[in-house]
Design an enzyme around this catalytic site. Structure first.
Site, PDB file in Angstrom:
ATOM      1  N   HIS A 198       2.969 -16.132 -11.980  1.00  0.00           N
ATOM      2  CA  HIS A 198       3.767 -14.926 -12.173  1.00  0.00           C
ATOM      3  C   HIS A 198       3.486 -14.377 -13.568  1.00  0.00           C
ATOM      4  O   HIS A 198       3.125 -15.122 -14.484  1.00  0.00           O
ATOM      5  CB  HIS A 198       5.255 -15.241 -12.054  1.00  0.00           C
TER       6      HIS A 198
ATOM      7  N   GLU B 224       5.491 -13.423 -15.905  1.00  0.00           N
ATOM      8  CA  GLU B 224       6.339 -13.997 -16.948  1.00  0.00           C
ATOM      9  C   GLU B 224       5.866 -15.375 -17.377  1.00  0.00           C
ATOM     10  O   GLU B 224       5.869 -15.698 -18.570  1.00  0.00           O
ATOM     11  CB  GLU B 224       7.797 -14.101 -16.455  1.00  0.00           C
TER      12      GLU B 224
ATOM     13  N   CYS C 242      12.368 -13.487 -10.987  1.00  0.00           N
ATOM     14  CA  CYS C 242      12.826 -14.344  -9.895  1.00  0.00           C
ATOM     15  C   CYS C 242      13.527 -15.568 -10.500  1.00  0.00           C
ATOM     16  O   CYS C 242      13.615 -15.703 -11.722  1.00  0.00           O
ATOM     17  CB  CYS C 242      11.630 -14.772  -9.044  1.00  0.00           C
TER      18      CYS C 242
ATOM     19  N   CYS D  54      11.162 -17.592 -12.907  1.00  0.00           N
ATOM     20  CA  CYS D  54      10.883 -16.928 -14.180  1.00  0.00           C
ATOM     21  C   CYS D  54      12.140 -16.787 -15.035  1.00  0.00           C
ATOM     22  O   CYS D  54      12.081 -16.945 -16.258  1.00  0.00           O
ATOM     23  CB  CYS D  54      10.215 -15.587 -13.931  1.00  0.00           C
TER      24      CYS D  54
END
Length: 161
Positions: free
Chosen positions: A46, A48, A76, A79
């Site tokens: 991801h 992040e 999410c 993260c």
């Protein structure tokens, strides 16, 4: 947020869900990331997480105190948890994610009293640009998927005799 959007556009060009992130410390970008889950075949890729990993290298520590994360889509659960664990002071969010967001949409992991760290949140920065890029991506994906399904289903009008 404009630099996070530039990262999201990199993901878009790869055919990834266009999410981008930058982490800033003392006015300087110290970590960048964009979504690469499909490209790298790794659920951890991801935007992040990549930005946190890079920022930690620059800081020489897993603690990112004094840092602000700018991310185009609400984090999410993974993260948001990483933001709390890395002690990021502030998260600035482009647009919210009603189906998977964990900075206020479904749950707010960033500001739970039960955790030892709380993260300040600023929402809805460059929302139209952030959500517009996501909307465009998913519209194009639906068109591609529909065309691919049509091709794979043998939709042809030729007579095989």
């Amino acid at each position: 947020m404009k630099q996070a959007l530039a990262q999201a556009k990199r993901a878009y060009r790869l055919g990834e869900v266009p999410i981008g992130c930058v982490i800033v410390h003392d006015g300087k970008v110290i970590g960048r990331g964009y979504n690469r889950r499909n490209t790298d075949k790794n659920t951890l890729c991801h935007a992040e997480i990549t930005a946190i990993r890079r920022a930690s290298k620059v800081m020489g520590d897993w603690r990112l105190e004094g840092c602000t994360m700018y991310v185009t889509l609400e984090p999410c659960q993974m993260c948001a948890g990483a933001c709390v664990q890395s002690r990021i002071d502030r998260v600035v969010i482009g647009c919210m994610s009603p189906k998977s967001g964990c900075a206020g949409s479904i749950i707010n992991l960033l500001q739970m009293d039960e955790f030892n760290h709380k993260t300040e949140i600023t929402r809805d920065i460059l929302t139209e640009e952030c959500s517009g890029l996501l909307t465009k991506f998913f519209e194009e994906l639906r068109i591609r998927n529909k065309a691919e399904k049509s091709i794979n289903s043998g939709d042809c009008t030729q007579n095989d005799n």
